[in-house]
Write an enzyme that holds these catalytic residues in place. Sequence first.
Site, PDB file in Angstrom:
ATOM      1  N   SER A 129      -8.458  -0.336  -1.317  1.00 30.21           N
ATOM      2  CA  SER A 129      -8.160  -1.125  -2.889  1.00 30.21           C
ATOM      3  C   SER A 129      -9.393  -1.703  -3.294  1.00 30.21           C
ATOM      4  O   SER A 129     -10.036  -2.245  -2.640  1.00 30.21           O
ATOM      5  CB  SER A 129      -6.992  -1.657  -2.750  1.00 30.21           C
ATOM      6  OG  SER A 129      -7.010  -2.394  -4.080  1.00 30.21           O
ATOM      7  N   LYS A 183      -0.489   0.947   1.621  1.00 30.50           N
ATOM      8  CA  LYS A 183      -1.294   0.816   0.429  1.00 30.50           C
ATOM      9  C   LYS A 183      -0.382   1.310  -0.603  1.00 30.50           C
ATOM     10  O   LYS A 183      -0.664   0.934  -2.008  1.00 30.50           O
ATOM     11  CB  LYS A 183      -2.507   1.920   0.342  1.00 30.50           C
ATOM     12  CG  LYS A 183      -3.277   2.246  -0.923  1.00 30.50           C
ATOM     13  CD  LYS A 183      -3.785   0.960  -1.460  1.00 30.50           C
ATOM     14  CE  LYS A 183      -4.826   1.087  -2.669  1.00 30.50           C
ATOM     15  NZ  LYS A 183      -4.628   2.051  -3.689  1.00 30.50           N
ATOM     16  N   HIS A 186       1.373  -1.934  -1.866  1.00 30.35           N
ATOM     17  CA  HIS A 186       0.423  -2.471  -2.621  1.00 30.35           C
ATOM     18  C   HIS A 186       0.381  -2.194  -3.909  1.00 30.35           C
ATOM     19  O   HIS A 186       0.524  -2.876  -4.905  1.00 30.35           O
ATOM     20  CB  HIS A 186      -1.075  -2.490  -1.853  1.00 30.35           C
ATOM     21  CG  HIS A 186      -2.153  -2.780  -2.766  1.00 30.35           C
ATOM     22  ND1 HIS A 186      -2.638  -2.274  -4.110  1.00 30.35           N
ATOM     23  CD2 HIS A 186      -2.772  -4.078  -2.718  1.00 30.35           C
ATOM     24  CE1 HIS A 186      -3.531  -2.401  -4.451  1.00 30.35           C
ATOM     25  NE2 HIS A 186      -3.826  -3.766  -3.749  1.00 30.35           N
ATOM     26  N   ASN A 187       0.311  -0.736  -4.184  1.00 28.31           N
ATOM     27  CA  ASN A 187       0.140  -0.236  -5.616  1.00 28.31           C
ATOM     28  C   ASN A 187       1.678  -0.586  -6.366  1.00 28.31           C
ATOM     29  O   ASN A 187       1.497  -1.019  -7.615  1.00 28.31           O
ATOM     30  CB  ASN A 187      -0.096   1.128  -5.499  1.00 28.31           C
ATOM     31  CG  ASN A 187      -1.587   1.483  -5.349  1.00 28.31           C
ATOM     32  OD1 ASN A 187      -2.156   0.695  -4.995  1.00 28.31           O
ATOM     33  ND2 ASN A 187      -1.962   2.543  -5.829  1.00 28.31           N
ATOM     34  N   GLU A 190       1.411  -3.916  -7.439  1.00 30.12           N
ATOM     35  CA  GLU A 190       0.466  -3.999  -8.508  1.00 30.12           C
ATOM     36  C   GLU A 190       1.198  -3.474  -9.676  1.00 30.12           C
ATOM     37  O   GLU A 190       0.720  -4.378 -10.883  1.00 30.12           O
ATOM     38  CB  GLU A 190      -0.916  -2.986  -8.102  1.00 30.12           C
ATOM     39  CG  GLU A 190      -1.749  -2.465  -9.262  1.00 30.12           C
ATOM     40  CD  GLU A 190      -2.532  -1.358  -8.660  1.00 30.12           C
ATOM     41  OE1 GLU A 190      -3.330  -1.547  -7.580  1.00 30.12           O
ATOM     42  OE2 GLU A 190      -2.759  -0.311  -9.383  1.00 30.12           O
TER      43      GLU A 190
HETATM   44  C1  6PG Z   1      -6.660   0.089  -6.212  1.00 26.13           C
HETATM   45  C2  6PG Z   1      -5.820   0.771  -7.328  1.00 26.13           C
HETATM   46  C3  6PG Z   1      -6.175   1.937  -7.526  1.00 26.13           C
HETATM   47  C4  6PG Z   1      -5.709   2.775  -8.621  1.00 26.13           C
HETATM   48  C5  6PG Z   1      -4.326   2.978  -8.894  1.00 26.13           C
HETATM   49  C6  6PG Z   1      -3.827   3.251 -10.334  1.00 26.13           C
HETATM   50  O1  6PG Z   1      -5.918  -0.396  -5.419  1.00 26.13           O
HETATM   51  O2  6PG Z   1      -7.754   0.048  -6.204  1.00 26.13           O
HETATM   52  O3  6PG Z   1      -4.801   0.722  -6.920  1.00 26.13           O
HETATM   53  O4  6PG Z   1      -5.703   2.753  -6.095  1.00 26.13           O
HETATM   54  O5  6PG Z   1      -6.508   2.366  -9.545  1.00 26.13           O
HETATM   55  O6  6PG Z   1      -3.844   4.074  -8.094  1.00 26.13           O
HETATM   56  O7  6PG Z   1      -2.843   3.644 -10.344  1.00 26.13           O
HETATM   57  P1  6PG Z   1      -2.103   4.461 -11.271  1.00 26.13           P
HETATM   58  O8  6PG Z   1      -3.093   5.264 -12.094  1.00 26.13           O
HETATM   59  O9  6PG Z   1      -0.785   4.837 -11.079  1.00 26.13           O
HETATM   60  O10 6PG Z   1      -1.650   3.229 -12.341  1.00 26.13           O
END
Ligand code: 6PG
Length: 468
Positions: A129, A183, A186-187, A190
């Site tokens: 990430s 991960k 994590h997302n 996010e």
């Molecule tokens: C990270 C982000 C990366 C990515 C996302 C965007 O941790 O660096 O999460 O993995 O930018 O996957 O996800 P979406 O396109 O689903 O918003």
Amino acid sequence: MISTYDFGMIGLGVMGRNFLLNVADHGFSAAGLDLDAEKANALDEESAGRPVRGTTNTAEFVAMLRRPRKIMLLVPAGRAVDSVIESLLPLLDKGDLIIDGGNSYFEDTNRRQEYLKMKGVQFLGVGVSGGAEGARRGPSIMPGGHVGAYQLVGPILEAVSAKVNGVPCVAHLGNGAAGHYVKMVHNGIEYGLMQLIAEAYDILQTIGGLSNPELHEVFRRWNAGALESFLIEITADIFAKRDDKGDGWLVDKILDKAKQKGTGKWTSQNAMDLGIGIPTIDAAVTLRGLSALKIERKQAAPHYARAVEETPRVDKEQIVAQVGEALHFAFIITYAQGMHLLAEASEEYSYGLNLETVAKIWRGGCIIRASLLEDMRQAYQEQPALRNLLLAPAFHDALLHGQHAARAILKTAIDFGVPTLALSSALAYFDAYRSERLPLNLVQAQRDYFGSHTYERVDQEGVFHTEW
Ligand code: 6PG
């Protein structure tokens, strides 16, 4: 060809190239492979003078690497990962290591691990990430798989990762697909935090009447306090960006349809499978879907106009303070939902996760890094078996206090018709989790009424059925 390169990367997009340059910065030699000659050349140009080489030839790439080979893949999740693995297999030796650094679905990682084990090739599923900048300057890295495989590449990953007080933001997280699972969550977190910030923006703009420069100031101030985090920091920057293609601010010109690549949805889907409620993350996924319905929203809008114009404006300072406190409250709740899911999944899938370690490696480099994560790390250090952050003494006061701001601002938002699915779900989660008694006794009664599904009683052991 001398096999001297320490580390190999397949997929030389910006992320892959940046990751390799970062590897080279730390004294390791690195080879890169991409079938697109432009990308392989770009690596050679960007790495001039350093022990890095790009190629478009798979056999040459494999031959360049020192054994046991350590080959990381940063290619789009899905079929591309399988096809790259297939192209490598005839060229690899027993004991070589493939590291999938993409956002792969954890079930795919399980499948690949089993498959490669049969072939005698080691495999790690690793979440990375931090975006392109993180890959270059120090990402947060979430590796899962056999610990012996991790040890082969651990020194390189530790060198390139972000550091917080000198501590690397990488650690072997657990067995199997633990890294990709972490991960994924994590997302999911996010998604939740981003949606909460978007709702805060809507309230501040629509109800508070804040301009973009004022929003910039508010987020900048928040980033200097309890909300300090990467997402709040970049949000402040976004409000200060002028449109380079016309007048005004760029944020106002961006179409309000949010795309998604799937990790947030997978988090919600898997939480449903495990029976764990993560409503704020679910709300964020739902809103991405609703945002995509631009044409329908445009049709509906004139039929149900908001009452905003008729309602008197509220005090700006008060609304900013309430939104800030409510956001802090909802941030904690969102992390709590994600961490709770990790605790349950770790048992279900035998990952052996240590949540203190997860909080520790999320403190830097990743998209959800925030000063709150150090508090979370300490909470798990004090109580390693903590089921939910709502039960951690360290968050007690913040939640007890923050709920009032959340209630107040939600009442206002509801009056103004501003949609706050994520923020209200955070409060409802809090209210449900802290309720010793929920009205689900009635649901049990209904199930028994129409389907003889039986129920338990509060005053007697056993299973009961009533002819209603
Ligand atoms: C990270 C982000 C990366 C990515 C996302 C965007 O941790 O660096 O999460 O993995 O930018 O996957 O996800 P979406 O396109 O689903 O918003």
